[in-house]
Design a protein around this motif. Structure first.
Motif, PDB file in Angstrom:
ATOM      1  N   PHE A   1       0.831  -1.201   0.000  1.00 25.41           N
ATOM      2  CA  PHE A   1       0.000   0.000   0.000  1.00 25.41           C
ATOM      3  C   PHE A   1       0.871   1.258   0.000  1.00 25.41           C
ATOM      4  N   VAL A   2       1.868   1.305   0.886  1.00 27.15           N
ATOM      5  CA  VAL A   2       2.749   2.472   0.960  1.00 27.15           C
ATOM      6  C   VAL A   2       3.503   2.666  -0.353  1.00 27.15           C
ATOM      7  N   THR A   3       3.996   1.574  -0.930  1.00 32.76           N
ATOM      8  CA  THR A   3       4.724   1.666  -2.196  1.00 32.76           C
ATOM      9  C   THR A   3       3.843   2.233  -3.304  1.00 32.76           C
ATOM     10  N   HIS A   4       2.605   1.728  -3.393  1.00 26.61           N
ATOM     11  CA  HIS A   4       1.677   2.243  -4.405  1.00 26.61           C
ATOM     12  C   HIS A   4       1.412   3.733  -4.184  1.00 26.61           C
ATOM     13  N   CYS A   5       1.142   4.110  -2.940  1.00 27.99           N
ATOM     14  CA  CYS A   5       0.801   5.504  -2.652  1.00 27.99           C
ATOM     15  C   CYS A   5       1.969   6.440  -2.965  1.00 27.99           C
ATOM     16  N   ARG A   6       3.175   6.003  -2.666  1.00 32.32           N
ATOM     17  CA  ARG A   6       4.337   6.828  -2.994  1.00 32.32           C
ATOM     18  C   ARG A   6       4.441   7.042  -4.502  1.00 32.32           C
ATOM     19  N   ALA A   7       4.190   5.993  -5.271  1.00 31.39           N
ATOM     20  CA  ALA A   7       4.288   6.106  -6.728  1.00 31.39           C
ATOM     21  C   ALA A   7       3.231   7.047  -7.291  1.00 31.39           C
ATOM     22  N   GLU A   8       2.051   7.082  -6.645  1.00 30.08           N
ATOM     23  CA  GLU A   8       0.940   7.900  -7.131  1.00 30.08           C
ATOM     24  C   GLU A   8       0.858   9.253  -6.438  1.00 30.08           C
ATOM     25  N   LEU A   9       1.798   9.546  -5.551  1.00 36.16           N
ATOM     26  CA  LEU A   9       1.696  10.741  -4.721  1.00 36.16           C
ATOM     27  C   LEU A   9       1.582  12.048  -5.519  1.00 36.16           C
ATOM     28  N   PRO A  10       2.258  12.204  -6.661  1.00 31.02           N
ATOM     29  CA  PRO A  10       2.096  13.460  -7.396  1.00 31.02           C
ATOM     30  C   PRO A  10       0.646  13.747  -7.793  1.00 31.02           C
ATOM     31  N   ALA A  11      -0.161  12.705  -7.936  1.00 35.13           N
ATOM     32  CA  ALA A  11      -1.567  12.886  -8.313  1.00 35.13           C
ATOM     33  C   ALA A  11      -2.515  12.668  -7.144  1.00 35.13           C
ATOM     34  N   ALA A  12      -1.985  12.621  -5.921  1.00 33.60           N
ATOM     35  CA  ALA A  12      -2.811  12.332  -4.751  1.00 33.60           C
ATOM     36  C   ALA A  12      -3.758  13.482  -4.447  1.00 33.60           C
ATOM     37  N   ARG A  13      -4.955  13.122  -4.008  1.00 26.94           N
ATOM     38  CA  ARG A  13      -5.947  14.127  -3.651  1.00 26.94           C
ATOM     39  C   ARG A  13      -6.412  13.984  -2.197  1.00 26.94           C
ATOM     40  N   ARG A  14      -6.462  12.750  -1.685  1.00 36.15           N
ATOM     41  CA  ARG A  14      -6.985  12.567  -0.321  1.00 36.15           C
ATOM     42  C   ARG A  14      -6.479  11.257   0.259  1.00 36.15           C
ATOM     43  N   ILE A  15      -6.153  11.293   1.545  1.00 34.07           N
ATOM     44  CA  ILE A  15      -5.849  10.089   2.318  1.00 34.07           C
ATOM     45  C   ILE A  15      -6.799  10.079   3.509  1.00 34.07           C
ATOM     46  N   VAL A  16      -7.503   8.963   3.692  1.00 35.79           N
ATOM     47  CA  VAL A  16      -8.498   8.848   4.758  1.00 35.79           C
ATOM     48  C   VAL A  16      -8.144   7.670   5.652  1.00 35.79           C
ATOM     49  N   VAL A  17      -8.217   7.896   6.948  1.00 35.93           N
ATOM     50  CA  VAL A  17      -8.047   6.844   7.954  1.00 35.93           C
ATOM     51  C   VAL A  17      -9.318   6.787   8.783  1.00 35.93           C
ATOM     52  N   ASP A  18      -9.877   5.594   8.948  1.00 34.86           N
ATOM     53  CA  ASP A  18     -11.111   5.434   9.726  1.00 34.86           C
ATOM     54  C   ASP A  18     -10.962   4.197  10.604  1.00 34.86           C
ATOM     55  N   ILE A  19     -11.044   4.379  11.921  1.00 42.43           N
ATOM     56  CA  ILE A  19     -10.849   3.275  12.862  1.00 42.43           C
ATOM     57  C   ILE A  19     -12.083   3.128  13.744  1.00 42.43           C
ATOM     58  N   HIS A  20     -12.627   1.898  13.789  1.00 46.03           N
ATOM     59  CA  HIS A  20     -13.653   1.509  14.753  1.00 46.03           C
ATOM     60  C   HIS A  20     -12.973   0.579  15.752  1.00 46.03           C
ATOM     61  N   ASP A  21     -12.862   1.023  16.972  1.00 45.93           N
ATOM     62  CA  ASP A  21     -12.018   0.335  17.955  1.00 45.93           C
ATOM     63  C   ASP A  21     -12.821  -0.005  19.207  1.00 45.93           C
ATOM     64  N   PRO A  22     -13.080  -1.294  19.471  1.00 45.25           N
ATOM     65  CA  PRO A  22     -13.734  -1.638  20.736  1.00 45.25           C
ATOM     66  C   PRO A  22     -12.930  -1.178  21.953  1.00 45.25           C
ATOM     67  N   ASN A  23     -11.590  -1.249  21.831  1.00 50.08           N
ATOM     68  CA  ASN A  23     -10.713  -0.845  22.930  1.00 50.08           C
ATOM     69  C   ASN A  23     -11.229  -1.418  24.252  1.00 50.08           C
ATOM     70  N   ALA A  24     -11.549  -2.701  24.207  1.00 50.74           N
ATOM     71  CA  ALA A  24     -12.180  -3.372  25.334  1.00 50.74           C
ATOM     72  C   ALA A  24     -11.450  -4.675  25.637  1.00 50.74           C
ATOM     73  N   PRO A  25     -11.566  -5.183  26.873  1.00 50.81           N
ATOM     74  CA  PRO A  25     -10.844  -6.408  27.235  1.00 50.81           C
ATOM     75  C   PRO A  25     -11.122  -7.599  26.335  1.00 50.81           C
ATOM     76  N   HIS A  26     -12.342  -7.680  25.748  1.00 50.70           N
ATOM     77  CA  HIS A  26     -12.659  -8.868  24.958  1.00 50.70           C
ATOM     78  C   HIS A  26     -11.785  -8.994  23.712  1.00 50.70           C
ATOM     79  N   GLN A  27     -11.123  -7.920  23.302  1.00 52.99           N
ATOM     80  CA  GLN A  27     -10.242  -8.015  22.145  1.00 52.99           C
ATOM     81  C   GLN A  27      -9.059  -8.943  22.382  1.00 52.99           C
TER      82      GLN A  27
END
Length: 373
Positions: free
Chosen positions: A146-172
């Motif tokens: 993923f990082v390698t692809h993004c670096r190659a396409e970086l000149p044409a990059a428009r947006r990077i999105v990170v979305d995390i759903h995290d229970p952050n609970a003992p059952h994990q």
């Protein structure tokens, strides 16, 4: 500087001391060490809790010497240190290791205080041995693609999105632990003191909590991945913050950066205790491609990262999708230990992410914490 205790080049498996035998040690590192007997060898344990000491012995390491300090671990044969103590203790523990000439792999966050990181950088230079950061996601081969692809396409990059759903609970992690994991709760007093030093006395409890959990405790991993994508481009996150928000009584935190006029970076972390599965998505959008990376819980062995790369040719009106995934159980923790051992025993091996990256990542998330709406 003390006499160098670092491993010899070409010296076989790396003898390490595990410092701290809590959640991350049992849920990830000990089983990775068991899987890699020809790469890493547990030579010593520094842990004061008798229950945790007994759990390490029962986990397959009954003969490992239990030591009180890194100095004792060196005498027991350790030549590198894996630091898994609580984050607010890292500064003192890493300094003790460097004083013994031990190279360090320290769990994240190494520190949330830029002043402490600067102190560690100076100590690292004086000791002449490296401190590596526990950014284990960087050692997952699908993430690397993923990082390698993004670096190659970086000149044409428009947006990077990170979305995390995290229970952050003992059952994990409960199914991976030999004893009941601690419940989710408030930061202990030493952590609160460390957060006050990092953010200043004027930062209230809500900012400190968001910094310790959603920003510094979780999103700092993804900030490191974004920085890896931007590496060498002249673009950065720190100093390019547009806004940072909290919602749902602090369960959610979101940040937006604009590294240049063509690119925005959005990152959110949402704590959802009722969810049974952790979910993380990174999406990179460029002018003619979209790369979507999904990651399971870092502790999961029955799931793995998956990457879809969609590209299209406007002139031909054709699109294509490539998909990559790893076998379940091939976690970044194992790859990280292999890369760390090689970086210390093989001359040609590349270094791991170190304190300079830690400082860059911390400045970005700290700035967000101080600007939270």
């Amino acid at each position: 500087m003390r006499e160098r205790t670092a491993p010899r080049r070409g010296g076989g498996s790396l003898p390490v001391v595990l410092i701290g035998a809590g959640k991350v040690a049992h849920a990830a590192h000990l089983r990775a060490i068991r899987d890699l007997p020809h790469t890493v060898r547990l030579a010593a344990l520094v842990e004061s809790d008798p229950e945790r000491v007994a759990a390490v012995a029962a986990a397959g390491f009954p003969e490992v010497p239990v030591c009180g300090t890194p100095a004792e671990a060196v005498r027991a044969g350790a030549r590198a240190a894996l630091v898994c103590t609580p984050w607010w203790t890292h500064r003192d523990v890493v300094l003790d290791c460097l004083d013994q000439g031990l190279p360090v792999l320290c769990e994240k966050p190494v520190s949330l205080d830029p002043a402490e990181i600067d102190e560690l950088l100076a100590a690292e230079e004086k000791a002449g041995v490296p401190v590596a950061a526990g950014y284990m996601k960087r050692h997952d081969p699908v993430v690397q693609r993923f990082v390698t692809h993004c670096r190659a396409e970086l000149p044409a990059a428009r947006r990077i999105v990170v979305d995390i759903h995290d229970p952050n609970a003992p059952h994990q992690v409960a199914h991976l632990m030999p004893y009941a994991p601690a419940p989710f709760g408030p930061q202990p007093p030493p952590a609160e003191e460390a957060l006050r030093r990092a953010l200043g006395e004027s930062a209230g409890p809500a900012r400190r909590e968001a910094y310790a959990r959603g920003l510094g405790g979780s999103l700092i991993h993804q900030v490191n991945i974004v920085h890896a994508i931007l590496e060498g481009s002249g673009r950065a996150l720190y100093g390019r913050l547009l806004h940072a928000d909290r919602w749902a009584d602090g369960a959610g935190v979101g940040v937006r950066w604009r590294p240049d006029p063509e690119l925005v970076v959005d990152a959110t972390h949402l704590r959802v205790p009722a969810h049974r599965r952790y979910r993380e998505t990174l999406e990179f959008t460029a002018a003619s491609s979209v790369a979507t990376l999904t990651l399971p819980s870092p502790y999961a062995r029955d799931e793995s990262a998956t990457l879809h790369i969609d590209t299209w040719d406007e002139a031909a009106a054709l699109g294509a999708r490539g998909t990559w995934t790893a076998e379940p159980g091939h976690t970044g923790f194992g790859g990280q230990l292999v890369a760390w051992a090689r970086s210390l025993t093989e001359d040609a091996a590349p270094p791991l992410p170190g304190l300079a990256e830690v400082r860059r990542d911390t400045l970005a998330v700290r700035e967000a914490a101080l600007r939270l709406a």
